[in-house]
Enzyme design. Structure first.
Site, PDB file in Angstrom:
ATOM      1  CD  GLU A  94      -2.775  -0.981   2.417  1.00 59.75           C
ATOM      2  OE1 GLU A  94      -4.018  -1.333   2.439  1.00 59.75           O
ATOM      3  OE2 GLU A  94      -2.411  -0.858   3.396  1.00 59.75           O
ATOM      4  CB  CYS A 107       3.236   7.156   3.419  1.00 63.13           C
ATOM      5  SG  CYS A 107       3.616   6.205   4.599  1.00 63.13           S
ATOM      6  CB  CYS A 114       7.926  -5.054   8.770  1.00 56.58           C
ATOM      7  SG  CYS A 114       9.292  -4.145   9.400  1.00 56.58           S
ATOM      8  CB  CYS A 118       8.076  -2.134  16.228  1.00 59.88           C
ATOM      9  SG  CYS A 118       9.750  -1.636  15.686  1.00 59.88           S
ATOM     10  CB  CYS A 121       4.553  -1.557  14.378  1.00 58.12           C
ATOM     11  SG  CYS A 121       4.169  -1.475  12.740  1.00 58.12           S
ATOM     12  N   GLY A 165       7.367  -1.949   6.291  1.00 55.75           N
ATOM     13  CA  GLY A 165       8.665  -2.404   6.081  1.00 55.75           C
ATOM     14  C   GLY A 165       9.706  -1.297   6.694  1.00 55.75           C
ATOM     15  CG  ASN A 222       9.150   5.036  18.520  1.00 56.98           C
ATOM     16  OD1 ASN A 222       8.970   5.989  18.349  1.00 56.98           O
ATOM     17  ND2 ASN A 222       8.953   3.927  17.873  1.00 56.98           N
ATOM     18  CB  CYS A 339       1.514   4.892  12.186  1.00 59.99           C
ATOM     19  SG  CYS A 339       1.932   6.536  11.723  1.00 59.99           S
TER      20      CYS A 339
HETATM   21  N1  SAH Z   1      10.337   0.874   9.765  1.00 59.48           N
HETATM   22  C1  SAH Z   1      10.401   2.297   9.545  1.00 59.48           C
HETATM   23  C2  SAH Z   1       9.312   3.146   8.641  1.00 59.48           C
HETATM   24  C3  SAH Z   1       7.698   2.225   8.851  1.00 59.48           C
HETATM   25  S1  SAH Z   1       7.062   2.808  10.476  1.00 59.48           S
HETATM   26  C4  SAH Z   1      10.449   3.114  11.023  1.00 59.48           C
HETATM   27  O1  SAH Z   1      10.441   2.099  11.534  1.00 59.48           O
HETATM   28  O2  SAH Z   1      10.675   4.066  11.031  1.00 59.48           O
HETATM   29  C5  SAH Z   1       6.763   4.331  10.485  1.00 59.48           C
HETATM   30  C6  SAH Z   1       6.408   5.099  11.792  1.00 59.48           C
HETATM   31  O3  SAH Z   1       5.179   4.558  12.206  1.00 59.48           O
HETATM   32  C7  SAH Z   1       7.553   4.796  12.836  1.00 59.48           C
HETATM   33  O4  SAH Z   1       7.850   6.017  13.403  1.00 59.48           O
HETATM   34  C8  SAH Z   1       6.587   3.810  13.727  1.00 59.48           C
HETATM   35  O5  SAH Z   1       7.311   4.174  15.138  1.00 59.48           O
HETATM   36  C9  SAH Z   1       5.330   4.520  13.631  1.00 59.48           C
HETATM   37  N2  SAH Z   1       4.176   3.641  13.973  1.00 59.48           N
HETATM   38  C10 SAH Z   1       4.375   2.196  14.013  1.00 59.48           C
HETATM   39  N3  SAH Z   1       3.021   1.723  14.522  1.00 59.48           N
HETATM   40  C11 SAH Z   1       2.366   2.770  15.119  1.00 59.48           C
HETATM   41  C12 SAH Z   1       1.187   3.073  15.697  1.00 59.48           C
HETATM   42  N4  SAH Z   1       0.376   1.717  16.038  1.00 59.48           N
HETATM   43  N5  SAH Z   1       0.796   4.142  16.352  1.00 59.48           N
HETATM   44  C13 SAH Z   1       1.503   5.160  15.934  1.00 59.48           C
HETATM   45  N6  SAH Z   1       2.745   5.005  15.290  1.00 59.48           N
HETATM   46  C14 SAH Z   1       3.058   3.920  14.880  1.00 59.48           C
END
Ligand code: SAH
Length: 349
Positions: A94, A107, A114, A118, A121, A165, A222, A339
């Protein structure tokens, strides 16, 4: 023996030059062909009218031009628009278009799924299928640009590699894609309008710095202690905060540019005042800004979003310490474009 045609989009400029010289064509044809593909969205060699018919036929017997397939789009009540692409092997990815007053940001994804896992996520929970090829990355930009152009709408102004990713875990293909996006012949974006977001792969941050690409760097920090970051981001066990921040300090920045630190606020985990003070101290000496993102919950998530007062308190401490620290609401929540949510909806479709 028949040779199956090669997808011409899989070749970068120099590679294409070498191939077509082998075929007996002039070197400068590579530039013309790529301009047709990148700028005029050509889907066949027949459209390339400044190339002789004979040569077009020769090209068609050795190459084909893949067309990305958009199999779904959705528009959120806040104007965010999501595009679902189906790849040649049927995997889906996407891209999300996020309009605001002055920008139209796309974006894009760099992997199917991935591996970083995390904890907050949703993409990370879904597991990993494969890396995207460079052309599967830049085609997201080209295809959405094409659609906007056809609709007579404002074009893409900014690109962020913040979709599905971890871009730096797919380093070679991401770099190739960024070359197409920012160099000529290419998609014509200034590198200052392109941002790559990483969870903190230190060696690749260094490689990116040396690549000369000059794109912006965003780091998903984070947390302010290794104890907390270890718990929510497994990558921290390999590259703890101190190492990560010293790589950020060494990252070459153009004049007036800054590193963006993303900070997802999780209630009771990393949102206390002491975290905000620690964050202000940690980033001292790094040309930086902080994007505060209140956690975007999803079904089954163990974390919660802090209340607005806690978000404001956290922000105020950073502002008082002279940081730029906007609160970024996750956009497109009603269409699962927010996100970390990208993959789930793709699976449901
Ligand atoms: N892997 C890369 C890019 C993808 S995540 C990275 O880690 O930066 C993009 C952003 O979305 C990151 O800053 C991550 O911390 C945030 N993110 C992921 N899940 C989220 C959620 N449930 N709520 C808010 N931000 C989130």
């Amino acid at each position: 023996m028949t040779i199956s045609p090669l997808n011409i989009k899989s070749l970068v400029h120099e590679e294409l030059q070498a191939r077509i010289v082998e075929l007996g064509l002039k070197k400068y044809r590579a530039n013309q062909i790529l301009t047709w593909i990148y700028t005029h969205h050509a889907r066949s060699f027949d459209e390339m009218t400044n190339i002789a018919k004979k040569e077009r036929e020769l090209l068609s017997s050795f190459f084909f031009i893949s067309s990305p397939k958009i199999v779904g789009t959705e528009v959120s009540s806040d104007g965010t628009r999501k595009f679902l692409f189906e790849l040649e092997d049927r995997h889906t990815i996407e891209s999300v278009l996020i309009p605001d007053e002055e920008r139209q940001t796309l974006c894009i994804s760099s992997q199917v799924g991935c591996q970083q896992a995390c904890r907050f996520c949703l993409t990370g929970r879904g597991g990993f299928a494969r890396n995207l090829k460079a052309y599967e990355i830049w085609d997201q930009v080209k295809e959405v640009s094409n659609i906007l152009q056809q609709e007579g709408l404002r074009g893409i102004t900014n690109i962020v590699l913040m979709g599905m990713g971890e871009p730096l875990a797919n380093f070679e293909e991401v770099v190739k894609a960024l070359q197409v996006i920012t160099r000529e012949p290419g998609l014509g974006f200034s590198p200052r309008r392109v941002t790559i977001s990483t969870d903190g792969l230190v060696p690749e941050i260094e490689r990116l710095g040396k690549s000369g690409l000059k794109v912006n760097l965003a780091v998903s920090l984070n947390a302010t202690t290794d104890e907390v970051r270890d718990r929510i981001m497994p990558v921290n066990k390999r590259y703890p905060i101190k190492e990560l921040l010293s790589a950020c300090k060494r990252f070459p920045l153009e004049p007036r540019r800054r590193i963006t630190f993303e900070y997802v606020l999780l209630r009771g985990v990393n949102d206390r005042e002491e975290d905000a003070f620690r964050l202000a101290n940690l980033l001292r000496g790094i040309k930086s800004k902080v994007n505060l993102i209140p956690f975007n919950p999803f079904p089954g998530s163990v974390f919660q979003r802090p209340d607005d007062a806690a978000v404001r308190r956290f922000q105020k401490i950073l502002l008082d310490n002279h940081y730029t620290a906007p609160v970024r609401e996750s956009r497109g929540q009603d269409i699962s474009a927010a996100c970390g949510q990208l993959r789930e909806k793709a699976r449901a479709l």
